[in-house]
Design a protein around this motif. Structure first.
Motif, PDB file in Angstrom:
ATOM      1  N   LEU A   9       4.172 -10.567  -1.740  1.00  0.00           N
ATOM      2  CA  LEU A   9       4.122  -9.475  -0.221  1.00  0.00           C
ATOM      3  C   LEU A   9       3.689  -9.964   0.996  1.00  0.00           C
ATOM      4  CD1 LEU A   9       1.957  -6.835  -2.322  1.00  0.00           C
ATOM      5  CD2 LEU A   9       4.507  -6.833  -2.228  1.00  0.00           C
ATOM      6  N   LYS A  12       4.329  -8.047   4.576  1.00  0.00           N
ATOM      7  CA  LYS A  12       4.109  -6.674   4.306  1.00  0.00           C
ATOM      8  C   LYS A  12       3.074  -6.106   4.722  1.00  0.00           C
ATOM      9  CE  LYS A  12       7.938  -7.010   1.412  1.00  0.00           C
ATOM     10  NZ  LYS A  12       9.096  -6.716   1.727  1.00  0.00           N
ATOM     11  N   ALA A  14       0.290  -2.762   4.048  1.00  0.00           N
ATOM     12  CA  ALA A  14       0.050  -1.798   2.961  1.00  0.00           C
ATOM     13  C   ALA A  14      -1.147  -1.056   3.563  1.00  0.00           C
ATOM     14  CB  ALA A  14      -0.431  -2.491   1.773  1.00  0.00           C
ATOM     15  N   LEU A  31      -3.422  -6.840  -3.189  1.00  0.00           N
ATOM     16  CA  LEU A  31      -2.221  -6.889  -2.429  1.00  0.00           C
ATOM     17  C   LEU A  31      -2.605  -7.959  -1.230  1.00  0.00           C
ATOM     18  CD1 LEU A  31      -1.913  -2.876  -1.994  1.00  0.00           C
ATOM     19  CD2 LEU A  31      -0.324  -4.450  -3.440  1.00  0.00           C
ATOM     20  N   ALA A  36      -0.047  -9.481   1.336  1.00  0.00           N
ATOM     21  CA  ALA A  36       0.072  -8.214   2.388  1.00  0.00           C
ATOM     22  C   ALA A  36      -0.961  -8.257   3.419  1.00  0.00           C
ATOM     23  CB  ALA A  36       0.009  -6.992   1.824  1.00  0.00           C
ATOM     24  N   ILE A  38      -3.293  -5.518   5.404  1.00  0.00           N
ATOM     25  CA  ILE A  38      -3.987  -4.383   4.887  1.00  0.00           C
ATOM     26  C   ILE A  38      -4.638  -3.407   5.685  1.00  0.00           C
ATOM     27  CG2 ILE A  38      -5.732  -3.651   3.070  1.00  0.00           C
ATOM     28  CD1 ILE A  38      -3.541  -5.101   1.670  1.00  0.00           C
ATOM     29  N   ILE A  92       4.007  -0.345   2.236  1.00  0.00           N
ATOM     30  CA  ILE A  92       3.381   0.192   1.023  1.00  0.00           C
ATOM     31  C   ILE A  92       2.397   1.121   1.283  1.00  0.00           C
ATOM     32  CG2 ILE A  92       1.746  -0.829  -0.915  1.00  0.00           C
ATOM     33  CD1 ILE A  92       3.023  -3.541  -0.038  1.00  0.00           C
ATOM     34  N   ILE A  94      -0.727   2.860  -0.916  1.00  0.00           N
ATOM     35  CA  ILE A  94      -1.753   2.996  -2.051  1.00  0.00           C
ATOM     36  C   ILE A  94      -2.294   4.208  -1.973  1.00  0.00           C
ATOM     37  CG2 ILE A  94      -3.083   2.091  -3.900  1.00  0.00           C
ATOM     38  CD1 ILE A  94      -0.663   0.389  -3.401  1.00  0.00           C
ATOM     39  N   VAL A 235       0.394  -4.746  -7.578  1.00  0.00           N
ATOM     40  CA  VAL A 235       1.337  -5.624  -6.870  1.00  0.00           C
ATOM     41  C   VAL A 235       2.640  -5.541  -7.349  1.00  0.00           C
ATOM     42  CG1 VAL A 235       1.633  -8.186  -6.583  1.00  0.00           C
ATOM     43  CG2 VAL A 235      -0.645  -7.481  -6.448  1.00  0.00           C
ATOM     44  N   ALA A 238       4.196  -2.414  -5.849  1.00  0.00           N
ATOM     45  CA  ALA A 238       4.317  -2.606  -4.341  1.00  0.00           C
ATOM     46  C   ALA A 238       5.440  -3.763  -3.900  1.00  0.00           C
ATOM     47  CB  ALA A 238       3.090  -3.334  -3.729  1.00  0.00           C
ATOM     48  N   SER A 239       5.853  -4.478  -5.131  1.00  0.00           N
ATOM     49  CA  SER A 239       6.808  -5.842  -4.660  1.00  0.00           C
ATOM     50  C   SER A 239       8.169  -5.391  -4.921  1.00  0.00           C
ATOM     51  CB  SER A 239       6.258  -6.894  -5.314  1.00  0.00           C
ATOM     52  OG  SER A 239       6.291  -6.966  -6.791  1.00  0.00           O
TER      53      SER A 239
END
Ligand SMILES: NC(=O)c1ccc[n+]([C@@H]2O[C@H](COP(=O)([O-])OP(=O)(O)OC[C@H]3O[C@@H](n4cnc5c(N)ncnc54)[C@H](O)[C@@H]3O)[C@@H](O)[C@H]2O)c1
Length: 259
Positions: A9, A12, A14, A31, A36, A38, A92, A94, A235, A238-239
Motif C-alpha cells: 500500500l 496510499k 487511508a 495498513l 500506507a 494514515i 482507502i 476504514i 490490508v 484495501a489493496s
C-alpha cells in the motif's frame, strides 16, 4: 504482478475512523505496515494524536490526527477537505467508529436506540458518502465498513437489539454502495468481527464468568480474537489483492457464525 506485491500500500492514503484505539488502531497499524499513510479520524483528539504519533514513529509513514465526530456532517466534510488538501487523494476508508448499549428491548429508551443507530449506521453512511464523492471524482477507492457478527446473528446472553440492527444495516449499506459505485471503480466491503479482546474488553475476558462462558462456548475456536488478527483482512481489502471482492461480508469470528 507478484501476489505479495499486490498487498503493498506504499503511498496510499487511508482514513481510519475510530482509529485512536481498539480495532481501528490495530487496522491503522496494519495498513501502515503495508506502506500506507494514515489519517486517524476520531472524536478523542488526544488519543488520536498519540496513536498517529506512535504509528508514524514505528512504521515510518506519514500520519495525521483529526478530531472528527462522524455523526456531524460538517465535521465529516471538513475531514475530507483537510485530507485532500494535505495528501491530494483518499485511496482507502476504514469506516469503523462504533459503540454499543446493552439494554433489554422492552426497557430501551428511544434516546438509547437513536444514539447507537446514529453512530453505527448514520455515521457510517455520512462518512462513506463524503469520502465516496471524492473517490468518484478520483475514479478509484476502497471502502471497508466495520460491521460485526452481530449483523448476522443475535448475541447471547446480552441484550443489544439496537447494536445488532445497526450492524445488519451496515451490511446492507455495504451491498447497496457496492452496487451503486462499482461503475466508479470503488470497492465497498465489510468485515464482521466476532468477540475481540481489546483494551476495553480485556478485563471481562480475564475475569471470566457466565457471560464469557457463553461467548466462548459459542466460538468454536474457544478464544476471543486479538485486534491484530484483523490486519490481514483489512490490508487484503484495501489493496489490489482484493480486486474482485465487492459488496462482501468477511466474518472473522473464530467460527461463531459457522455454528
Ligand atoms: N470489540 C469487539 O469485540 C468488536 C466486535 C465486532 C465489531 N466491533 C466493531 O468494531 C468497531 C470498533 O470497535 P472497538 O472495540 O475498537 O471500539 P472502541 O470503543 O475501542 O473504539 C471506538 C473508537 O471510536 C471512537 N468514536 C466513538 N464515537 C465517535 C464519533 N462520534 N466519531 C468519531 N469517532 C468516534 C472512539 O473514540 C474510539 O477511538 C466498532 O464499530 C464496533 O462495533 C467490535
Amino acid at each position: 504482478m507478484n501476489i505479495l506485491e499486490q498487498f503493498r500500500l506504499d503511498d496510499k492514503v487511508a482514513i481510519v475512523t475510530g482509529g485512536a484505539m481498539g480495532l481501528g488502531q490495530a487496522m491503522a497499524t496494519a495498513l501502515a505496515q503495508a506502506g500506507a499513510n494514515i489519517v486517524i479520524a476520531d472524536i478523542r483528539e488526544d488519543v488520536a494524536e498519540a496513536t498517529a504519533t506512535t504509528i508514524r514513529e514505528t512504521e515510518q509513514v506519514k500520519t495525521t490526527a483529526l478530531k472528527v465526530d462522524v455523526t456531524n456532517p460538517e465535521d465529516v466534510q471538513k475531514m475530507v477537505d483537510d485530507v485532500v488538501e494535505e495528501y491530494g487523494k483518499i485511496d482507502i476508508l476504514i469506516n469503523n467508529a462504533g459503540m454499543t448499549i446493552n439494554e433489554k428491548a422492552e426497557d430501551m429508551t428511544y434516546e438509547q436506540w437513536n444514539k447507537v443507530i446514529n453512530l453505527n449506521l448514520n455515521g457510517v453512511f455520512l462518512v462513506a458518502q463524503a469520502v465516496g464523492r471524492q473517490m468518484i471524482e478520483q475514479g478509484y477507492g476502497s471502502i471497508v465498513n466495520t460491521s460485526s457478527m452481530s449483523g448476522i446473528i443475535a448475541n447471547k446472553p446480552q441484550e443489544q437489539c439496537s447494536y445488532n440492527a445497526s450492524k445488519a444495516g451496515v451490511i446492507m449499506l455495504t451491498k447497496s454502495l457496492a452496487m451503486e459505485w462499482s461503475k466508479y471503480n470503488i470497492k465497498v466491503n465489510t468485515i464482521a468481527p466476532g468477540y475481540m479482546k481489546t483494551e476495553l474488553t480485556k478485563p471481562f475476558f480475564e475475569q471470566g464468568g457466565a457471560m464469557i462462558d457463553d461467548w466462548m462456548g459459542f466460538t468454536p475456536m474457544g478464544r476471543p480474537g486479538l485486534p491484530e488478527e484483523l490486519g490481514g483482512i483489512v490490508v487484503y481489502l484495501a489493496s489490489d489483492a482484493s480486486s474482485f471482492a465487492q459488496g462482501s461480508v468477511f466474518t472473522i469470528d473464530g467460527g461463531y457464525t459457522a455454528l
